[in-house]
Write an enzyme that holds these catalytic residues in place. Sequence first.
Site, PDB file in Angstrom:
ATOM      1  N   LYS A   1     -11.227 -11.979 -14.868  1.00 35.64           N
ATOM      2  CA  LYS A   1     -11.374 -12.097 -16.574  1.00 35.64           C
ATOM      3  C   LYS A   1     -10.696 -13.334 -17.190  1.00 35.64           C
ATOM      4  O   LYS A   1     -11.212 -13.683 -17.861  1.00 35.64           O
ATOM      5  CB  LYS A   1     -11.013 -10.909 -17.214  1.00 35.64           C
ATOM      6  CG  LYS A   1     -11.231 -10.525 -18.590  1.00 35.64           C
ATOM      7  CD  LYS A   1     -12.445  -9.669 -18.701  1.00 35.64           C
ATOM      8  CE  LYS A   1     -13.145  -9.576 -20.129  1.00 35.64           C
ATOM      9  NZ  LYS A   1     -14.208  -8.869 -20.119  1.00 35.64           N
TER      10      LYS A   1
ATOM     11  N   HIS B   1       7.732  -7.880  -3.986  1.00 32.94           N
ATOM     12  CA  HIS B   1       6.380  -8.263  -4.526  1.00 32.94           C
ATOM     13  C   HIS B   1       6.590  -9.702  -5.340  1.00 32.94           C
ATOM     14  O   HIS B   1       7.040  -9.481  -6.485  1.00 32.94           O
ATOM     15  CB  HIS B   1       5.762  -7.360  -5.447  1.00 32.94           C
ATOM     16  CG  HIS B   1       5.738  -6.109  -4.776  1.00 32.94           C
ATOM     17  ND1 HIS B   1       4.226  -5.961  -4.134  1.00 32.94           N
ATOM     18  CD2 HIS B   1       6.444  -4.882  -4.272  1.00 32.94           C
ATOM     19  CE1 HIS B   1       4.446  -4.500  -3.499  1.00 32.94           C
ATOM     20  NE2 HIS B   1       5.629  -4.185  -3.550  1.00 32.94           N
TER      21      HIS B   1
ATOM     22  N   ASP C   1     -17.616 -11.793 -21.588  1.00 33.50           N
ATOM     23  CA  ASP C   1     -18.386 -12.078 -20.216  1.00 33.50           C
ATOM     24  C   ASP C   1     -19.805 -12.558 -20.864  1.00 33.50           C
ATOM     25  O   ASP C   1     -20.122 -13.834 -20.349  1.00 33.50           O
ATOM     26  CB  ASP C   1     -18.295 -11.009 -19.565  1.00 33.50           C
ATOM     27  CG  ASP C   1     -17.350 -10.346 -19.209  1.00 33.50           C
ATOM     28  OD1 ASP C   1     -16.069 -11.141 -19.218  1.00 33.50           O
ATOM     29  OD2 ASP C   1     -17.032  -9.202 -18.495  1.00 33.50           O
TER      30      ASP C   1
ATOM     31  N   CYS D   1       5.392  -6.190   1.434  1.00 35.44           N
ATOM     32  CA  CYS D   1       5.527  -4.843   1.536  1.00 35.44           C
ATOM     33  C   CYS D   1       5.129  -4.120   2.471  1.00 35.44           C
ATOM     34  O   CYS D   1       5.324  -4.241   3.617  1.00 35.44           O
ATOM     35  CB  CYS D   1       5.217  -4.344  -0.001  1.00 35.44           C
ATOM     36  SG  CYS D   1       6.244  -2.538  -0.441  1.00 35.44           S
ATOM     37  N   TYR D   2       4.056  -2.954   2.379  1.00 32.83           N
ATOM     38  CA  TYR D   2       3.427  -2.411   3.648  1.00 32.83           C
ATOM     39  C   TYR D   2       2.801  -3.500   4.535  1.00 32.83           C
ATOM     40  O   TYR D   2       2.907  -3.274   5.563  1.00 32.83           O
ATOM     41  CB  TYR D   2       2.305  -1.604   2.964  1.00 32.83           C
ATOM     42  CG  TYR D   2       1.633  -0.774   4.043  1.00 32.83           C
ATOM     43  CD1 TYR D   2       2.105   0.466   4.644  1.00 32.83           C
ATOM     44  CD2 TYR D   2       0.493  -1.183   4.689  1.00 32.83           C
ATOM     45  CE1 TYR D   2       1.376   0.983   5.708  1.00 32.83           C
ATOM     46  CE2 TYR D   2      -0.264  -0.475   5.865  1.00 32.83           C
ATOM     47  CZ  TYR D   2       0.266   0.461   6.383  1.00 32.83           C
ATOM     48  OH  TYR D   2      -0.381   1.022   7.357  1.00 32.83           O
TER      49      TYR D   2
ATOM     50  N   GLU E   1       3.906 -11.324  -6.310  1.00 32.25           N
ATOM     51  CA  GLU E   1       2.883 -11.225  -7.142  1.00 32.25           C
ATOM     52  C   GLU E   1       3.088 -10.759  -8.644  1.00 32.25           C
ATOM     53  O   GLU E   1       2.089 -11.076  -9.474  1.00 32.25           O
ATOM     54  CB  GLU E   1       1.646 -10.661  -6.572  1.00 32.25           C
ATOM     55  CG  GLU E   1       1.619  -8.949  -6.546  1.00 32.25           C
ATOM     56  CD  GLU E   1       2.395  -8.327  -5.205  1.00 32.25           C
ATOM     57  OE1 GLU E   1       3.422  -9.130  -4.750  1.00 32.25           O
ATOM     58  OE2 GLU E   1       2.250  -7.293  -4.756  1.00 32.25           O
TER      59      GLU E   1
ATOM     60  N   GLY F   1       0.809  -1.324  -0.034  1.00 32.69           N
ATOM     61  CA  GLY F   1       0.074   0.105  -0.022  1.00 32.69           C
ATOM     62  C   GLY F   1       0.880   1.196   0.017  1.00 32.69           C
ATOM     63  O   GLY F   1       2.158   1.160   0.355  1.00 32.69           O
TER      64      GLY F   1
END
Length: 524
Positions: free
Chosen positions: A380, A180, A238, A85-86, A182, A58
């Site tokens: 998605k 990170h 979608d 991180c944060y 991710e 964050g």
Amino acid sequence: MTDLHAHKILILDFGSQYTQLIARRVREAGVYCELHSFSLSAEKIREFNPDGIILSGGPETVTLDAAPQPDPAVFELGVPVLGICYGMQVMASLLGGEVETADHREYGFARVFLEQETPLLSGLSDGRDDAGRDFIDVWMSHGDRVNTAPDGFIVAGSSDNAPLAAIADNARHYYGLQFHPEVTHTHLGRQIIERFVHDICGCTRDWTPDNIIDDIVDHVRTKVGSDEVILGLSGGVDSSVLAALLHRAIGDQLTCIFVDNGLLRLHEGDQVMETFGKHMGVNVIRVDAEAEFLGNLAGIADPEKKRKVIGHTFIDIFDREAGKLANARWLAQGTIYPDVIESAGSDTGHAKVIKSHHNVGGLPEHMELSLLEPLRELFKDEVRNIGVALGLPHEMVFRHPFPGPGLGVRILGEVRKEYADILRRADAIFIEELYRNDLYDKVSQAFAVFLPVRSTGVVGDNRAYDYVVALRAVETIDFMTARWAQIPYDVLANISSRIINEVKGISRVTYDISGKPPATIEWE
Ligand code: XMP
């Protein structure tokens, strides 16, 4: 049947631009997760009953009094916690460690050397230095850093800028990463997330396309019983995946309404009917409404007015057609998880992104339909994977996004049938050549734009005085910012010459080299 939600991870969002990526990585590891605001109450946390918790990064700093903090319940459930991180900094400061603001921000690649043993990292390696120490190459993006770990924690990894780049309390299963995992720049990030959710939290790999399909089919059947369901089918990813899924769940109880507004791409309407009506046997009502849309658009040049007219005309027609289906009790919509996160965010005031585009504006209220949103939990890419598993054509599932108002915002100024017909053909040549040159999947969105200006050209022995088409192709991750795609000159040359030769009415082709910002992706 597998209970898909038996194991789950809770992600608390402290506002990092990467939070949704964490959720996607957890899902890719085959584990269900939900993303909530960092301020989620103790009661809600307990109710969710996670097998593990991830605290996201964050923009804030824990060194200030008003720093956002999770509810202490996070550390009372006895489940593993991973702070990123944060998230690591806030965990360290809550458990008695110290965080300081570093002299300068660290942004980019860094090398983290593995130190003491932890099941989160030990054994991973991107290489080894001369002294025989294993390291992993990671992505950093931080200002603050932890300088004293809380009691019970060991140093699991360190980098030049962050001596405490990874910390772990192996007994309590608390882990902190300054980098990170991710983002794809951290090559071993996927494995780190997998270790956390599988080895440490004990979640099994159940969140797979086939299981998700079974789960949704089962839920839809239970929910709607023998009722009839209406779905507005647009041909986009979608609604197409939803049509296929609902068809599998309830067969003939589903009726799709496909409104052809005359602003679709070349042969798009026929393809939708072919795929769903003919091949899959889905009930689809095709409404040929070109004349009504173009009639309502006559004389209107302002982009926002055009959007409104197209939106209202759609709702009128949809309501009219839906009203004929007297037995329908449900309206299905292709809402997906990012929409849910976004509207939850706007409810609590934490939204960072305000959605500006909505395709379906209203429900036919007098019909008292209940809303059915079977894709609400999916990202998605998960919707696409399900589409593939359901046997939808690859081109349909991996198609570039197409705006709701369609060619209506790609014909600058007033929309006319003549312009739409010209644009459709130019656009089809552009897209065909991108496929042929293996470039379609490398760009995020590509299309042609019709410019209602005339330009001189020479065709054979004759002078031509015809319209101009602009080609636009962009690369982007989130469509909020975008780079123009560097399509090779020879490919552009071929596209241009094909368009001018094959599409009557066009004398000139240009290529748009504007980035977003300052330009938007669409021209209107
Ligand atoms: P812009 O032009 O805002 O586009 O940079 C960002 C993304 O949004 C799409 N877009 C729309 N989608 N209705 C939609 O459903 C709209 O009115 C609309 N305008 C833009 C655009 O195609 C791109 O993917």
